[in-house]
Design an enzyme around this catalytic site. Sequence first.
Site, PDB file in Angstrom:
ATOM      1  N   SER A 158       1.288  -1.300  -0.006  1.00 23.89           N
ATOM      2  CA  SER A 158      -0.187  -0.104  -0.213  1.00 23.89           C
ATOM      3  C   SER A 158       1.100   1.423  -0.024  1.00 23.89           C
ATOM      4  O   SER A 158       0.877   1.636  -1.049  1.00 23.89           O
ATOM      5  CB  SER A 158      -0.989   0.060   1.105  1.00 23.89           C
ATOM      6  N   HIS A 159       0.522   1.941   0.980  1.00 28.72           N
ATOM      7  CA  HIS A 159       1.334   3.062   1.230  1.00 28.72           C
ATOM      8  C   HIS A 159       3.027   3.125   1.596  1.00 28.72           C
ATOM      9  O   HIS A 159       3.506   3.986   1.780  1.00 28.72           O
ATOM     10  CB  HIS A 159       0.642   4.384   2.105  1.00 28.72           C
ATOM     11  N   ASP A 166      -2.316   6.735  -3.281  1.00 25.58           N
ATOM     12  CA  ASP A 166      -1.137   5.558  -2.844  1.00 25.58           C
ATOM     13  C   ASP A 166      -1.114   4.485  -3.618  1.00 25.58           C
ATOM     14  O   ASP A 166      -1.330   4.370  -4.499  1.00 25.58           O
ATOM     15  CB  ASP A 166      -1.452   4.814  -1.312  1.00 25.58           C
ATOM     16  N   ASP A 223      -1.777   1.018  -3.938  1.00 25.01           N
ATOM     17  CA  ASP A 223      -2.673   0.337  -4.104  1.00 25.01           C
ATOM     18  C   ASP A 223      -3.838   0.963  -4.927  1.00 25.01           C
ATOM     19  O   ASP A 223      -4.675  -0.184  -5.002  1.00 25.01           O
ATOM     20  CB  ASP A 223      -2.879  -1.443  -2.852  1.00 25.01           C
ATOM     21  N   ASP A 234      -6.400   2.681  -3.235  1.00 21.51           N
ATOM     22  CA  ASP A 234      -7.404   3.102  -1.945  1.00 21.51           C
ATOM     23  C   ASP A 234      -7.293   3.598  -1.228  1.00 21.51           C
ATOM     24  O   ASP A 234      -8.366   3.930  -0.528  1.00 21.51           O
ATOM     25  CB  ASP A 234      -7.372   1.305  -1.749  1.00 21.51           C
ATOM     26  N   ARG A 235      -6.414   5.167  -1.195  1.00 17.86           N
ATOM     27  CA  ARG A 235      -6.364   6.226  -0.402  1.00 17.86           C
ATOM     28  C   ARG A 235      -6.225   6.890  -1.582  1.00 17.86           C
ATOM     29  O   ARG A 235      -6.321   6.922  -2.643  1.00 17.86           O
ATOM     30  CB  ARG A 235      -4.990   6.016   0.275  1.00 17.86           C
ATOM     31  N   LYS A 243     -11.285   0.475   0.506  1.00 12.88           N
ATOM     32  CA  LYS A 243     -11.584   1.557   0.547  1.00 12.88           C
ATOM     33  C   LYS A 243     -11.046   2.346  -1.034  1.00 12.88           C
ATOM     34  O   LYS A 243     -10.826   0.972  -1.526  1.00 12.88           O
ATOM     35  CB  LYS A 243     -10.574   3.217   1.184  1.00 12.88           C
TER      36      LYS A 243
HETATM   37  C1  VG1 Z   1      -2.786   2.529   8.258  1.00 10.40           C
HETATM   38  C2  VG1 Z   1      -4.183   3.111   8.447  1.00 10.40           C
HETATM   39  C3  VG1 Z   1      -5.618   2.888   8.741  1.00 10.40           C
HETATM   40  C4  VG1 Z   1      -5.876   1.706   7.217  1.00 10.40           C
HETATM   41  C5  VG1 Z   1      -4.457   1.149   6.759  1.00 10.40           C
HETATM   42  C6  VG1 Z   1      -4.173   0.127   5.534  1.00 10.40           C
HETATM   43  O1  VG1 Z   1      -2.844   1.468   9.506  1.00 10.40           O
HETATM   44  O2  VG1 Z   1      -3.828   4.104   9.390  1.00 10.40           O
HETATM   45  O3  VG1 Z   1      -6.464   3.615   8.859  1.00 10.40           O
HETATM   46  O4  VG1 Z   1      -6.422   1.299   7.077  1.00 10.40           O
HETATM   47  O5  VG1 Z   1      -2.724   1.707   7.561  1.00 10.40           O
HETATM   48  O6  VG1 Z   1      -4.154   1.579   4.494  1.00 10.40           O
HETATM   49  P1  VG1 Z   1      -1.774   1.573  10.747  1.00 10.40           P
HETATM   50  O7  VG1 Z   1      -1.757   0.648  11.743  1.00 10.40           O
HETATM   51  O8  VG1 Z   1      -0.425   1.676  10.584  1.00 10.40           O
HETATM   52  O9  VG1 Z   1      -2.394   2.962  11.388  1.00 10.40           O
HETATM   53  V1  VG1 Z   1      -3.492   0.654   3.055  1.00 10.40           V
HETATM   54  O10 VG1 Z   1      -4.240   2.313   2.135  1.00 10.40           O
HETATM   55  O11 VG1 Z   1      -1.814   0.973   3.740  1.00 10.40           O
HETATM   56  O12 VG1 Z   1      -3.629  -0.650   3.364  1.00 10.40           O
HETATM   57 CO    CO Z   2      -3.775   1.413   0.201  1.00 14.26          CO
END
Ligand code: VG1
Ligand code: CO
Length: 543
Positions: A113-114, A277, A279, A281-282, A376
């Site tokens: 993801s990010h 981001d 993948d 979803d953000r 998302k």
């Molecule tokens: C983070 C965000 C959370 C989100 C998750 C996955 O998690 O705070 O809100 O759902 O990333 O998003 P954490 O546990 O690091 O706070 V993604 O777009 O990275 O799949």
């Molecule tokens: Co993501």
Amino acid sequence: MHLNQVATQPIEGQKPGTSGLRKKTKVFMGPHYLENFVQAIFDAIGGATGKTFVLGGDGRYFSHEAAQVILRMAAANGAAKVIVGQGALLSTPAASNLIRLFRTDGGIILSASHNPGGHDEDFGVKFNTPNGGPAPEAVTEAIFARTKTIQQYGILETVDADLSGPGVQRMGDMVVEVVDPVADYAALMETLFDFGAIRELFASGFRMRFDAMNAVTGPYATEVLENRLGAPKGTVVHGAPLPDFGGMHPDPNPTWAHELIAEMMQADAPDFGAASDGDGDRNMVLGRGVYVSPSDSLAVLAANAHLAPGYAGGLKGVARSMPTSAAVDRVADAMGLPKYETPTGWKFFGNLMDADRVTLCGEESFGNGSDHVREKDGLWAVLLWLNILAVRKQSVGEIMADHWNRYGRNYYSRHDYEALDASTANVIMGDLRARLDTLPGSTVEGMRISSADDFAYTDPVDGSQATGQGLRIVFDGGSRIVLRISGTGTEGATIRLYLERYVAGPEGLGEEPQKALAPVIRAAETLTGLRERSGRSEPDVVT
Ligand code: VG1
Ligand code: CO
């Protein structure tokens, strides 16, 4: 072609976090690491025999190799079919859509993801269930349990599948169907939004910049915004997915999407800006000179969703993660909608959507979405904004001012202290947790604490429980401090400090958020000693 059962041993630490298993790429590339985890997925869901899965990811470094391993393992485990995005690409929301569209038995998404990508950065694997959503905790726990007992995995010795173009091929007895990653997703978007109205908006000279950050959303945004909606060529920048995201950190926030922020803050900036981001979803959205905080974006989308055809009948309800600001709650109350507060992570929204209790969900971490899929969805949020802008014929700035005048403003910020020494982070959290019971009634920085707890959640649909989901301290008047440890980091421990203060207006709605939050920020330091004890004079990332 030869079916191999390979002897292996459990590998420590294969516990999925907030969103799948994320580790340094080199860890995933280590002997048996990926294979053990994938076999544990198949075993935990009762085997893969006769099943159909979706496979794809954000295209980061090691995705191609990982996709081939997973295909060969699925074939060895007796899967009937795997639907793969061309080039092993699928955004997370597009994968969720395909799982639902073709009623598959789930899907495997290759993404961190990010988190940055590359040989020295991060990789990840996530399993989504047949509803299209991230596996709930019961499933991820079963996968983790299996990683602790695994003794062998199955893999077919054969040549790689050709993922370079759409078509059907076989790998052993298993069908591999390569699909265009964008087509079905784009078609779904056309059912939700008034493409005609948005096309007219662009035709009238409305200017937009979409920063895909060299990640997976590029092809989606180019097809939808430029090809189908007529936005001028060049509206989408950094539109080609690259294995290392071209060195960009594909996290759409003011720190990492600074190029877009700089452009949007100029006097002659485009009317609308957005980023997504790794993948897809953000999303982050901006107007000319205006940054929209994700919690506010969720509230505005909830208040205006009915302006888009897909939501014209109104919303069933809304849900937000606990650390997300209460801005959307005010909209829900005004509209008479049911509202839910869940732990962090999209997996907690799935049951609510499946049970038709909510239509819209969101998190403060630049993620919102609806029941069109079970993830998302960054581009979806951008399109809903565009649809709202096309109907209201106002600027982003005007819409935000109007929203705050009506509902008041939840000033909000998140301060991340990244890669702290894990034991230091645990001590900071542990000390505060131990004092929670004593805090209500006391006053800090002139603010009286009305409640303090460690957030726990009971799913109203299936009764499953989640505890230890974040320490929250609430003050009279609704100001709030929340502290939790990230479940997506791959180095040490990251503490997230969430800060919120409500101002009813009409005075004081136009302040700079860090200034408006100053007393809450001071109270957080007094209560936690976070800066002092971590030796950090300031957070690494402020959003
Ligand atoms: C983070 C965000 C959370 C989100 C998750 C996955 O998690 O705070 O809100 O759902 O990333 O998003 P954490 O546990 O690091 O706070 V993604 O777009 O990275 O799949
Ligand atoms: Co993501």
